[in-house]
Design an enzyme around this catalytic site. Structure first.
Site, PDB file in Angstrom:
ATOM      1  CG  ASP A  64      -2.067   0.959   1.126  1.00  0.00           C
ATOM      2  OD1 ASP A  64      -2.316   1.463   0.014  1.00  0.00           O
ATOM      3  OD2 ASP A  64      -2.717   1.215   2.151  1.00  0.00           O
ATOM      4  CG  HIS A  72       0.367   1.984  -9.411  1.00  0.00           C
ATOM      5  ND1 HIS A  72       0.034   1.520  -8.151  1.00  0.00           N
ATOM      6  CD2 HIS A  72      -0.667   2.786  -9.804  1.00  0.00           C
ATOM      7  CE1 HIS A  72      -1.151   2.017  -7.798  1.00  0.00           C
ATOM      8  NE2 HIS A  72      -1.588   2.781  -8.782  1.00  0.00           N
ATOM      9  CG  LEU A 110       9.511 -17.579  -2.708  1.00  0.00           C
ATOM     10  CD1 LEU A 110       9.152 -17.576  -1.231  1.00  0.00           C
ATOM     11  CD2 LEU A 110      10.141 -16.250  -3.102  1.00  0.00           C
TER      12      LEU A 110
END
Length: 254
Positions: free
Chosen positions: A34, A51, A145
């Protein structure tokens, strides 16, 4: 592995935030990324600039999580509520998976990372679906991962769909009502096959879940920071992990 990381960061002023080598690293970390828009606004830039910078941070955090031994990293990339944003911003956000994966897929393959997508593919543009499906397919045989992107994801919608499917299977005789348990419900969620997050991180100072993994986060440890996502660095991830290691998880016990 952590010894190598400690040597690498020996001169770093936040060395004290390195994870405890004798304490477990959270197997699954989920992050609500955020603050991109606010980061851009503070600099007099358009929101899409935030972004874009946030996408670069993902690269760093994925590598850091992989380096310290995290098994699964879930990133809240786009919520079902984000469609309410201006069309130009949504269009840019829908291009980010394609851009990120086109640049990073070779590195993800080299580092044995598995790409997974949690969310509904409905409404996603064809180019977005194509990019994520290619990444999922090409990394399917990796064993390292799990990089799980929550894309067009909303927890309430996820839970509603799960119960609809449970109801359908009960009606068809595939499932008995008396056999419905928490583990059965979990199997019907979009995150089936993944462990529940041990640690949730949210950046930018907001202290809420924003319709994110409401079922899965029931016993997760939370870590909130004022740092905006584009400013989030490896040192912040390590600080969150150290905080997790200093907590005692009792799951309702004593």
């Amino acid at each position: 592995m952590l010894n190598k990381l400690a040597r690498k960061m020996k001169s770093d002023p936040v060395e004290q935030t390195l994870p405890d080598q004798d304490a477990p690293v959270p197997a699954h970390i989920a992050i609500i990324m955020d603050g991109n828009g606010r980061w851009a606004k503070q600099r007099g830039l358009p929101r899409i600039a935030g972004h874009r910078e946030g996408m670069n941070v993902i690269r760093t955090i994925v590598r850091s999580a992989n380096k310290i031994g995290v098994d699964t990293l879930t990133l809240y990339a786009f919520s079902t509520e984000n469609w309410k944003r201006p069309k130009t911003e949504v269009d840019f956000l829908m291009r980010l998976p394609e851009r990120f994966l086109s640049m990073e897929l070779p590195v993800l393959m080299e580092e044995n990372v598995i790409v997974r997508i949690t969310g509904s593919k409905e409404r996603l543009p064809e180019y977005t679906r194509r990019a994520v499906e290619e990444a999922v397919t090409k990394t399917a045989d990796n064993t390292g991962l799990i990089l799980n992107f929550a894309l067009n994801y909303g927890a309430r919608n996820e839970i509603m769909e799960a119960f609809e499917h449970i109801y359908e299977d009960v009606e068809k005789g595939h499932l008995r009502k008396e056999d419905i348990s928490e583990s059965v419900v979990s199997d019907y969620l979009m995150t089936n096959g993944l462990t529940e997050p041990d640690l949730l991180i949210r950046t930018s100072g907001e202290i809420r879940l924003s319709n994110f993994m409401l079922w899965q986060l029931a016993y997760s440890e939370f870590w909130f920071t004022e740092v905006l996502w584009p400013d989030f660095k490896e040192q912040h991830l390590l600080e969150a992990v150290q905080s997790y290691q200093n907590r005692q998880r009792r799951y309702g016990g004593v």
